[in-house]
Write a protein that holds these residues in place. Structure first.
Motif, short mmCIF file in Angstrom:
data_model
loop_
_atom_site.label_atom_id
_atom_site.label_comp_id
_atom_site.label_asym_id
_atom_site.label_seq_id
_atom_site.Cartn_x
_atom_site.Cartn_y
_atom_site.Cartn_z
N ILE A 6 -3.44 0.69 0.31
CA ILE A 6 -3.72 -0.64 0.88
C ILE A 6 -2.56 -1.08 1.78
CG2 ILE A 6 -4.09 -3.08 0.33
CD1 ILE A 6 -5.41 -2.16 -2.29
N TYR A 7 -1.32 -0.88 1.28
CA TYR A 7 -0.15 -1.22 2.10
C TYR A 7 -0.16 -0.47 3.41
CZ TYR A 7 1.66 -2.62 -2.54
OH TYR A 7 1.82 -3.17 -3.78
N THR A 8 -0.43 0.84 3.31
CA THR A 8 -0.43 1.69 4.51
C THR A 8 -1.49 1.25 5.50
OG1 THR A 8 0.38 3.56 3.20
CG2 THR A 8 -0.60 4.06 5.34
N PHE A 9 -2.68 0.88 4.98
CA PHE A 9 -3.78 0.42 5.83
C PHE A 9 -3.38 -0.84 6.59
CE2 PHE A 9 -7.50 -2.38 6.30
CZ PHE A 9 -8.30 -1.59 7.13
N ILE A 10 -2.78 -1.80 5.87
CA ILE A 10 -2.37 -3.06 6.51
C ILE A 10 -1.30 -2.79 7.58
CG2 ILE A 10 -1.19 -5.27 6.13
CD1 ILE A 10 -2.45 -5.27 3.31
N ILE A 30 1.99 -10.34 7.75
CA ILE A 30 1.09 -9.46 7.00
C ILE A 30 1.40 -8.00 7.30
CG2 ILE A 30 -1.33 -8.83 6.62
CD1 ILE A 30 -2.07 -11.69 7.48
N GLY A 31 1.63 -7.69 8.59
CA GLY A 31 1.96 -6.31 8.97
C GLY A 31 3.28 -5.86 8.36
N VAL A 32 4.26 -6.76 8.40
CA VAL A 32 5.57 -6.45 7.80
C VAL A 32 5.42 -6.20 6.30
CG1 VAL A 32 7.80 -7.46 7.20
CG2 VAL A 32 6.95 -7.63 9.54
N PHE A 33 4.60 -7.02 5.63
CA PHE A 33 4.37 -6.82 4.20
C PHE A 33 3.85 -5.42 3.93
CE2 PHE A 33 1.31 -6.66 0.73
CZ PHE A 33 2.10 -7.08 -0.35
N GLY A 34 2.83 -4.98 4.71
CA GLY A 34 2.26 -3.66 4.51
C GLY A 34 3.26 -2.54 4.76
N LEU A 35 4.01 -2.65 5.84
CA LEU A 35 4.97 -1.59 6.20
C LEU A 35 6.10 -1.47 5.18
CD1 LEU A 35 5.21 -2.34 10.04
CD2 LEU A 35 4.23 -0.29 9.01
N VAL A 36 6.67 -2.61 4.81
CA VAL A 36 7.80 -2.59 3.88
C VAL A 36 7.36 -2.24 2.47
CG1 VAL A 36 9.67 -3.96 2.86
CG2 VAL A 36 9.12 -4.19 5.30
N ALA A 37 6.24 -2.79 2.03
CA ALA A 37 5.75 -2.49 0.68
C ALA A 37 5.45 -1.00 0.53
CB ALA A 37 4.50 -3.31 0.38
N ALA A 38 4.84 -0.40 1.57
CA ALA A 38 4.56 1.04 1.52
C ALA A 38 5.84 1.84 1.45
CB ALA A 38 3.74 1.44 2.74
N SER A 39 6.85 1.42 2.22
CA SER A 39 8.12 2.14 2.23
C SER A 39 8.82 2.04 0.87
CB SER A 39 9.02 1.57 3.33
OG SER A 39 10.29 2.17 3.30
N VAL A 40 8.86 0.83 0.29
CA VAL A 40 9.51 0.64 -1.01
C VAL A 40 8.76 1.39 -2.10
CG1 VAL A 40 10.11 -1.07 -2.77
CG2 VAL A 40 10.52 -1.58 -0.36
N GLY A 93 11.42 3.70 -3.07
CA GLY A 93 12.27 2.83 -3.88
C GLY A 93 13.32 2.17 -3.02
N PHE A 94 14.54 2.10 -3.54
CA PHE A 94 15.63 1.43 -2.82
C PHE A 94 16.59 2.43 -2.18
CE2 PHE A 94 14.26 -1.79 -5.87
CZ PHE A 94 14.13 -2.90 -5.04
N GLU A 95 16.15 3.68 -2.05
CA GLU A 95 17.04 4.72 -1.53
C GLU A 95 17.53 4.40 -0.13
OE1 GLU A 95 15.20 8.52 -1.72
OE2 GLU A 95 14.58 8.30 -3.80
N GLN A 96 16.67 3.80 0.70
CA GLN A 96 17.04 3.60 2.09
C GLN A 96 17.83 2.32 2.32
OE1 GLN A 96 14.08 3.09 0.82
NE2 GLN A 96 12.83 1.65 1.97
N PHE A 97 17.98 1.47 1.29
CA PHE A 97 18.61 0.18 1.52
C PHE A 97 20.13 0.30 1.73
CE2 PHE A 97 14.53 -1.19 0.04
CZ PHE A 97 14.29 -2.34 0.78
N GLY A 98 20.75 1.30 1.12
CA GLY A 98 22.16 1.55 1.40
C GLY A 98 22.36 1.94 2.84
N ASN A 99 21.44 2.76 3.36
CA ASN A 99 21.50 3.14 4.77
C ASN A 99 21.25 1.94 5.68
OD1 ASN A 99 20.33 5.68 3.18
ND2 ASN A 99 21.53 6.41 4.91
N ILE A 101 9.51 1.32 11.86
CA ILE A 101 9.96 0.00 12.32
C ILE A 101 10.01 -0.98 11.15
CG2 ILE A 101 9.30 -2.01 13.72
CD1 ILE A 101 8.20 -0.10 15.78
N GLY A 102 9.10 -0.81 10.19
CA GLY A 102 9.04 -1.71 9.05
C GLY A 102 10.36 -1.84 8.32
N LEU A 103 11.11 -0.74 8.25
CA LEU A 103 12.41 -0.78 7.57
C LEU A 103 13.39 -1.70 8.29
CD1 LEU A 103 12.99 2.99 6.72
CD2 LEU A 103 12.46 1.15 5.13
N LEU A 104 13.37 -1.67 9.62
CA LEU A 104 14.33 -2.45 10.39
C LEU A 104 14.14 -3.94 10.20
CD1 LEU A 104 14.16 -0.47 13.76
CD2 LEU A 104 15.68 -0.07 11.82
#
Length: 420
Positions: free
Chosen positions: A37-41, A203-213, A217-223, A376-379
């Protein structure tokens, strides 16, 4: 009372992190995985963004170049202004590229890619780079403009648009008016469409970031924290070192720090509003009454700069593209990074006047070099504060340009203490 868009995005980011952590990749609702669902959004939002890119960039560049010509912008004052914009944006891009390659914020401690890569991404990037600098310039002239638009070859489209806009200025009478009005109308429509798409950004940001997390998980947040520091450092170098040096050696200003004092009201306004256009009246007032630049120079240089001169944005685009490549473990060779430089330089001019310009421009760069636009969602997790910083750099660069050009025009009263 409707919440401002940045607050909506911030709330969406928090909800996305919470939902991504809670559901992970296994969570389901009604037999459907949450991550699907996240990916779809997120994909819907990215598709809408990609849908508007080609007509938006083409119409923005054509109308921008045509309007500069209409204002007599290709004369002496215009040539100095455009030359300054290109120089400072290029320097900003080089500063950003140097630091992101030195610091490597997207590289994990153990050398393993932070995000899952695949052969398709690797081959796409390899296919774009071609290993030869000459290919970068060959792509500037598309064999078929329609094919270039369909395949997302933005460099060729940008070059075509620059030429098209320039030669509109050489038409006479009704033909020139009709064609200018046609492209201006397209640009206005695309601006409205962009504003409409950006209403769905939370809404788009929610889908992109939720899918990434959910997936990593939180692996990319240090980066991301290191990416934030890299961009901040690069912006700081441009703001505190490059700009004073330009004032000193190009503008002949003996004490460049006087200009920081003169521009303080505009800098604070730009930082708080994140809008070069909204800050323009305050920028013009500070440049004229505090820095001592004539209205003749400021009224030409500053409005044009608020539209096309985006040092901070161009710097950010490059750092973001290389950072995403590092996250995927993709090596960008010299010719690919040169391609990023050229596209960042032109898109920072072509799309700077639209809402969320950096978002559109970064998607153009990612597609051009074969990287997935979904990243882009990560940024967006750290984008708001960086947006405030780069807007401050953008308007400061405009004001420095006004000072340098005024000094080159023989205005000796510029930046003397009596104006403070």
């Amino acid at each position: 009372m409707r919440l401002a868009i940045h607050w909506q995005i911030l709330i969406a980011l928090v909800l996305a992190v919470l939902m991504g952590v809670w559901t992970g990749t296994e969570g389901m609702i009604a037999g459907i995985q949450w991550v699907a669902i996240y990916t779809f959004i997120g994909t819907l939002f990215l598709n809408a963004l990609k849908m508007i890119v080609v007509p938006l960039v083409v119409s923005a560049i054509i109308t921008g170049v045509a309007n500069i010509g209409e204002q007599g912008g290709f004369g002496r004052l215009g040539s100095k202004t455009i030359g300054y914009y290109i120089l400072t944006s290029f320097i900003a891009i080089l500063v950003g590229l140097t630091l992101v390659n030195l610091i490597q914020p997207g590289v994990s401690d153990n050398g393993i890619p932070v995000l899952e890569s695949n052969e398709q991404v690797m081959s796409a990037v390899a296919g774009k780079s071609a290993g030869d600098v000459v290919d970068v310039f060959l792509r500037m002239i598309p064999v078929n403009v329609v094919d270039a638009a369909a395949e997302g070859q933005m460099l060729g489209l940008i070059f075509f648009s620059l030429l098209f806009g320039y030669f509109i200025t050489h038409l006479k009478g009704e033909l020139k008016t009709t064609l200018s009005n046609f492209w201006q109308a397209i640009f206005e429509v695309m601006m409205m469409m962009t504003a409409w798409v950006m209403k769905f950004a939370p809404i788009g940001v929610f889908g992109l970031v939720a899918a990434s997390v959910a997936k990593t998980g939180f692996e990319q947040f240090g980066n991301l924290a290191l990416f934030f520091l890299t961009v901040t450092l690069a912006l700081g170098v441009h703001f505190l070192i490059v700009m004073p040096l330009l004032l000193r050696f190009l503008g002949g200003v003996k004490n460049p720090w006087l200009h920081f004092q003169a521009m303080a009201p505009a800098l604070l306004t730009a930082f708080s509003t994140s809008s070069s256009s909204s800050t323009l009246p305050i920028t013009m007032n500070a440049v004229e009454t505090r820095a001592g630049v004539s209205n003749r120079v400021s009224s030409f240089v500053l409005p044009l700069g608020a539209t096309v001169n985006m040092d901070g944005t161009a710097l950010y685009e490059c750092v973001a593209a290389v950072f995403i490549a590092q996250l995927f473990g993709v090596h960008l060779d010299f010719s690919t990074q040169l391609l990023i430089v050229v596209i960042a330089l032109t898109t920072s001019i072509g799309v700077a006047g639209i809402p969320s310009a950096s978002l559109v421009a970064i998607s153009i760069i990612l597609v051009a070099v074969g990287l997935p636009a979904e990243a882009i969602g990560l940024l967006l997790v750290v984008d708001r504060l960086l947006d405030m910083m780069r807007t401050t750099i953008n308007i400061f660069s405009d004001s420095v340009g006004a000072v340098i050009i005024a000094r080159s025009e023989g205005e000796e009263q510029v930046l003397v203490s009596k104006h403070f």
